[in-house]
Motif scaffolding. Structure first.
Motif, PDB file in Angstrom:
ATOM      1  N   UNK A 169       9.237  79.192  13.920  1.00  0.00           N
ATOM      2  CA  UNK A 169       9.667  79.670  12.599  1.00  0.00           C
ATOM      3  C   UNK A 169       9.520  78.629  11.483  1.00  0.00           C
ATOM      4  N   UNK A 170       9.760  77.358  11.768  1.00  0.00           N
ATOM      5  CA  UNK A 170       9.631  76.348  10.697  1.00  0.00           C
ATOM      6  C   UNK A 170       8.169  76.185  10.288  1.00  0.00           C
ATOM      7  N   UNK A 171       7.252  76.308  11.236  1.00  0.00           N
ATOM      8  CA  UNK A 171       5.823  76.200  10.922  1.00  0.00           C
ATOM      9  C   UNK A 171       5.358  77.362  10.052  1.00  0.00           C
ATOM     10  N   UNK A 172       5.861  78.573  10.365  1.00  0.00           N
ATOM     11  CA  UNK A 172       5.518  79.753   9.552  1.00  0.00           C
ATOM     12  C   UNK A 172       6.102  79.580   8.152  1.00  0.00           C
ATOM     13  N   UNK A 173       7.392  79.204   8.078  1.00  0.00           N
ATOM     14  CA  UNK A 173       8.068  79.118   6.780  1.00  0.00           C
ATOM     15  C   UNK A 173       7.470  78.031   5.894  1.00  0.00           C
ATOM     16  N   UNK A 174       6.929  77.000   6.496  1.00  0.00           N
ATOM     17  CA  UNK A 174       6.341  75.904   5.705  1.00  0.00           C
ATOM     18  C   UNK A 174       4.869  76.140   5.362  1.00  0.00           C
ATOM     19  N   UNK A 175       4.356  77.301   5.749  1.00  0.00           N
ATOM     20  CA  UNK A 175       2.984  77.640   5.366  1.00  0.00           C
ATOM     21  C   UNK A 175       1.930  76.855   6.124  1.00  0.00           C
ATOM     22  N   UNK A 176       2.204  76.577   7.418  1.00  0.00           N
ATOM     23  CA  UNK A 176       1.280  75.766   8.217  1.00  0.00           C
ATOM     24  C   UNK A 176       0.389  76.601   9.146  1.00  0.00           C
ATOM     25  N   UNK A 177       0.468  77.931   9.039  1.00  0.00           N
ATOM     26  CA  UNK A 177      -0.283  78.782   9.973  1.00  0.00           C
ATOM     27  C   UNK A 177      -1.783  78.528   9.872  1.00  0.00           C
ATOM     28  N   UNK A 178      -2.313  78.561   8.656  1.00  0.00           N
ATOM     29  CA  UNK A 178      -3.759  78.376   8.487  1.00  0.00           C
ATOM     30  C   UNK A 178      -4.214  76.993   8.934  1.00  0.00           C
ATOM     31  N   UNK A 179      -3.431  75.976   8.578  1.00  0.00           N
ATOM     32  CA  UNK A 179      -3.749  74.595   8.964  1.00  0.00           C
ATOM     33  C   UNK A 179      -3.827  74.462  10.489  1.00  0.00           C
ATOM     34  N   UNK A 180      -2.846  75.048  11.177  1.00  0.00           N
ATOM     35  CA  UNK A 180      -2.783  74.907  12.637  1.00  0.00           C
ATOM     36  C   UNK A 180      -3.920  75.681  13.309  1.00  0.00           C
ATOM     37  N   UNK A 186       5.626  73.679  16.501  1.00  0.00           N
ATOM     38  CA  UNK A 186       4.673  74.365  17.391  1.00  0.00           C
ATOM     39  C   UNK A 186       5.048  74.134  18.850  1.00  0.00           C
ATOM     40  N   UNK A 187       4.711  75.104  19.678  1.00  0.00           N
ATOM     41  CA  UNK A 187       4.872  74.980  21.130  1.00  0.00           C
ATOM     42  C   UNK A 187       3.507  75.174  21.792  1.00  0.00           C
ATOM     43  N   UNK A 188       3.233  74.407  22.833  1.00  0.00           N
ATOM     44  CA  UNK A 188       2.024  74.610  23.627  1.00  0.00           C
ATOM     45  C   UNK A 188       2.358  74.484  25.098  1.00  0.00           C
ATOM     46  N   UNK A 189       1.785  75.331  25.925  1.00  0.00           N
ATOM     47  CA  UNK A 189       2.043  75.288  27.370  1.00  0.00           C
ATOM     48  C   UNK A 189       1.775  73.885  27.915  1.00  0.00           C
ATOM     49  N   UNK A 190       2.619  73.465  28.898  1.00  0.00           N
ATOM     50  CA  UNK A 190       2.481  72.098  29.401  1.00  0.00           C
ATOM     51  C   UNK A 190       1.610  72.000  30.657  1.00  0.00           C
ATOM     52  N   UNK A 191       1.181  73.133  31.219  1.00  0.00           N
ATOM     53  CA  UNK A 191       0.350  73.121  32.431  1.00  0.00           C
ATOM     54  C   UNK A 191      -0.351  74.478  32.552  1.00  0.00           C
ATOM     55  N   UNK A 192      -1.394  74.514  33.363  1.00  0.00           N
ATOM     56  CA  UNK A 192      -2.155  75.753  33.529  1.00  0.00           C
ATOM     57  C   UNK A 192      -1.251  76.868  34.069  1.00  0.00           C
ATOM     58  N   UNK A 193      -0.348  76.508  34.993  1.00  0.00           N
ATOM     59  CA  UNK A 193       0.533  77.514  35.592  1.00  0.00           C
ATOM     60  C   UNK A 193       1.541  78.049  34.564  1.00  0.00           C
ATOM     61  N   UNK A 194       2.112  77.160  33.736  1.00  0.00           N
ATOM     62  CA  UNK A 194       3.046  77.672  32.723  1.00  0.00           C
ATOM     63  C   UNK A 194       2.293  78.472  31.670  1.00  0.00           C
TER      64      UNK A 194
END
Ligand code: CMP
Length: 143
Positions: free
Chosen positions: A10-21, A114-122
């Motif tokens: 939510x903080x990334x969306x609210x700060x207008x970082x979607x396009x950058x990411x 932002x969140x990113x999976x930490x392993x192929x299984x997750x």
């Protein structure tokens, strides 16, 4: 081909970082296979972060994730789980290097954009939770 789950919080969306990411993942050469803009409820957030349910910050983390819309994505490419984590940077922005998403845009571990999976299984589990209908069936001709 390897896939990973990436969520702009939510903080990334609210700060207008979607396009950058999204731009950083695109420019690296990864392929976008799924994308949705949604607000999740408490039960869903608790499922996503189930592995952290015993942590003291769990309730605050869930409250934060349900506080506004997120952008949920599936990205595909060679070593995308590990390389995606490098693009994102260390979990604690105090330790994430400049040039990474968190290193450039975050200060607080509880608001780390932002969140990113930490392993192929997750990644497999998280993609199944967020995209039960499956993801797009296309392959980039570039990789
Ligand atoms: P994420 O990559 O989404 O995975 C779990 C999240 O828990 C992490 O990013 C942080 O946002 C959060 N987190 C991890 N450690 C702490 C902490 N000590 N205090 C608050 N939040 C934390």
């Amino acid at each position: 081909m390897e896939q990973t789950f990436i969520m702009i919080k939510p903080d990334g969306v609210q700060r207008g970082l979607v396009g950058e990411i999204i731009g950083r993942f695109e420019k690296k050469g990864f392929s976008l296979k799924g994308l949705k803009f949604l607000t999740v409820d408490q039960a869903f957030a608790e499922k996503h972060y189930a592995d952290l349910s015993s942590k003291p910050f769990f309730n605050g983390l869930v409250e934060y994730i349900i506080s506004g819309p997120v952008v949920a994505m599936v990205w595909e490419g060679k070593n995308v789980v590990t390389t995606g984590r490098k693009i994102i940077g260390a979990t604690n922005p105090a330790e994430s290097a400049p040039g990474t998403i968190r290193g450039d845009f975050a200060i607080d571990i509880g608001r780390n954009v932002i969140h990113g999976s930490d392993a192929v299984e997750s990644a497999r589990k998280e993609i199944g939770l967020w995209f039960p209908e499956g993801t797009a069936n296309w392959s980039s001709s570039l990789n």
